[in-house]
Design an enzyme around this catalytic site. Structure first.
Site: not given
Length: 619
Positions: A180, A236
């Site tokens: 993102d 992540y």
């Protein structure tokens, strides 16, 4: 266990002969020959039979389809597709992109013809980047993206020919994990066709990239390889200040709602017990930090400051998140900016989206500097709010608090319906089911300047848009608000609730995993996709370009403080599920595509989609 929308891993095909780059004219001729053979078998039932004048190069209106036609003038289907694609691309570039595009690098016909034709190979490009100032990784015409800079570097380094520089699709560009806006990646993978004959091609590419983007290496793969389909899972990391676990201030809108609901439900003692060591935090801050400042003020100024602070915390906000009755500009100037007035400088966005100090040049007339005189009341409010921020930064998390956060993160393990953790997915959508392998908080915080930071690492097969940031926000809100852990399991149910997305500043793709593909590569005698050989370089890159940017940006902009301040003070029932009233006390969203949502909340909820997701899953 595979999730419903995780694509199957294809068996790698045997290595094919090198593909030789050709000019558009040559590739069109070759395609035209094959296309004519196909049409001969179909007895002339080509689509263009309905339009005998289709070919602009047919001045005599010779019939271009069916028996007896002059098929040398007939455009092949490949040509038609290329023409249509080029026309659409030109329309976007000339329109929305104002004539410029990050996806199309133009070269003249002479430049293309003069370029030496060289073979291209299917490769995996191993990369890392700091996402600050970029509109995510996925290339597009209008915004500055990671792939946009990489694509330009490939062309400049000769890894993509000039004939193919006008469209990334010609190189079969695929990304393993989409990230993102503003999100970082220590390790990510692209698969595409590149010209990699030069031994120093990696160094050439890196020489055309900014310091915050790095190509670690390039590895040959089979022609059928897709880094997105072949990826088994992804790791992540999310970094956040430990003060994120502090409860809302009691005088804030959310703080009052929690206390009132706890007393109404008869669970106030349980709520206080769950707060544990931070139950008296704000009381001590008021006594030790705020009261001494107020006591130094003149009575009239002190009364006005208290009124402003009370109004800021207890009034309804507009759609843009501003106080509905601001009788002073103080709330805008001091809410998160604790820099003294005399130290402020004018800034403007730089080319890559980061703030840059405005400078004058010889060709630019110096702009008149606007001196803003702050009133005694405004300066006093600035001092008080800066004291609140400083107190939060001094907070040091305790072991019981970390254990509660870990307990909340454990609720995500396994396969669940995460429709409330993304956008535009219903409870009945099978693709909303995702599998989380692990979610751990590091028990040893790190201290940067005055702020203590926590590291959270999540391992899952695939993630939807905003999913990780919403998972972090849900877990943190449960801990900071003393809510029951059962809220997580309730969020998997059919009721639509509003979960804010934590700041993108703290999110980083740690690495993708290719276990299954690597086993097949080993059988074929090929090198596995493994970032291990660059561990030392990657760690240095993370320290210098990712972690440092995170810490400096938070120090400068107070992103996490702003985020929680917005959640705590926006007078809405969207987030009341975190109170003892539970999910039933919150606003139920009926139609995400049509419901009018305050603009300030759109950013928090993620309903203004950035067009990119946290990985390559479809949305």
């Amino acid at each position: 266990m595979a999730t419903d929308d995780t694509p199957p891993v294809p068996a790698p095909a045997a290595a094919a002969d090198p593909v030789v780059e050709t000019t558009n004219a040559e590739s069109n001729d070759a395609a035209d020959n094959g296309d004519r053979n196909d049409r001969g078998q179909k007895r002339g039932r080509g689509r263009d039979n309905r339009n005998p004048n289709r070919d602009r190069g047919n001045p005599n209106n010779i019939k271009t389809g069916g028996f007896g036609s002059n098929k040398r003038d007939f455009l092949s289907k490949r040509d038609q597709v290329q023409d249509n694609r080029a026309a659409k691309r030109r329309k976007v570039i000339d329109g929305a992109a104002d004539g410029n595009s990050y996806m199309s690098i133009p070269f003249s016909t002479d430049e293309i013809a003069a370029e030496e034709r060289r073979p291209k190979r299917k490769v995996a490009v191993l990369i890392g980047y700091a996402g600050t100032g970029y509109h995510g990784i996925q290339i597009n015409h209008k915004e500055k993206t990671i792939e946009g800079d990489l694509f330009a570097a490939f062309v400049k380094a000769g890894a993509i020919s000039k004939a193919n520089a006008d469209d990334p699709k010609k190189s079969s560009l695929v990304r393993c994990a989409r990230t993102d806006k503003g999100v970082h990646a220590a390790a990510n993978v692209l698969s595409l066709k590149l010209i990699v004959e030069d031994e120093d091609i990696v160094e050439k590419i890196n020489s055309h990239l900014p310091d915050q983007i790095k190509v670690w290496g390039i590895q040959r793969v089979t022609n059928g390889f897709s880094c997105y389909q072949a990826c088994d899972s992804r790791w992540y990391e999310y970094l956040m200040p430990s003060y994120a676990l502090l409860p809302p201030q009691p005088q804030s809108f959310l703080g009052k709602k929690i206390i009132d609901a706890a007393k109404e439900k008869g669970t106030y003692d349980e709520y206080v017990d769950r707060l544990d060591d931070v139950k008296n935090f704000w009381e001590e801050v008021e006594k030790n930090d705020i009261q001494p400042i107020l006591e130094k003020m003149d009575p009239e100024i002190r009364a006005e400051v208290i009124r402003i602070l009370h109004d800021t915390a207890d009034q309804e906000l507009t759609d843009d998140g501003e106080p509905s009755k601001p009788d002073t500009d103080v709330t805008k100037d001091v809410d998160m900016k604790d820099t003294p007035a005399e130290e402020t400088t004018a800034t403007e966005p730089s080319k890559d989206g980061e703030a840059a100090t405005t400078e004058t040049t010889e060709t630019q007339a110096p702009a008149a500097k606007v001196e803003r005189e702050f009133t005694p009341v405004e300066l006093a409010v600035r001092e008080v709010k800066a004291a609140y921020v400083a107190a939060k930064r001094r907070y040091r998390v305790t072991t019981p608090r970390l254990e509660k956060l870990q307990e909340a993160l454990n609720q995500y393990l396994g396969t669940h319906n995460f429709h409330n953790y993304t956008i535009l997915k219903s409870h009945t959508d099978p693709s909303a089911r995702r599998h989380i392998k692990s979610f751990e908080v590091n028990k040893t915080p790190i201290r940067i300047n005055d702020t203590e930071w926590l590291s959270l690492k999540v391992h899952g097969q695939s993630f939807m848009m905003h999913q990780i940031r919403k998972m972090v926000a849900m877990a943190v809100l449960i801990v900071r608000c003393g809510a029951p852990m059962s809220l997580v399991s309730e969020s998997y149910g059919p009721r639509r609730i509003s979960i804010p997305k934590a700041p993108g500043l703290g999110l980083m793709l740690e690495r993708p995993v290719f276990d299954v593909s690597n086993k097949k590569f080993k059988e074929l005698g090929r090198e596995p996709i493994d970032f291990g050989k660059w561990d030392k370089e990657i760690q240095a890159f993370k320290d210098e370009h990712i972690y440092k940017r995170m810490f400096e940006l938070e120090e400068k902009e107070n992103s996490f403080h702003l985020f929680f301040n917005q959640i705590d003070n926006f007078r809405t029932d969207y987030f009341l599920w975190v109170t003892p009233g539970g999910i039933e006390a919150s606003h139920e969203r009926s139609d995400r595509t049509a419901e009018k949502i305050p603009r300030a909340l759109q950013a928090e909820l993620g309903d203004e989609a950035d067009g990119v997701a946290e990985d390559g899953s479809s949305n």
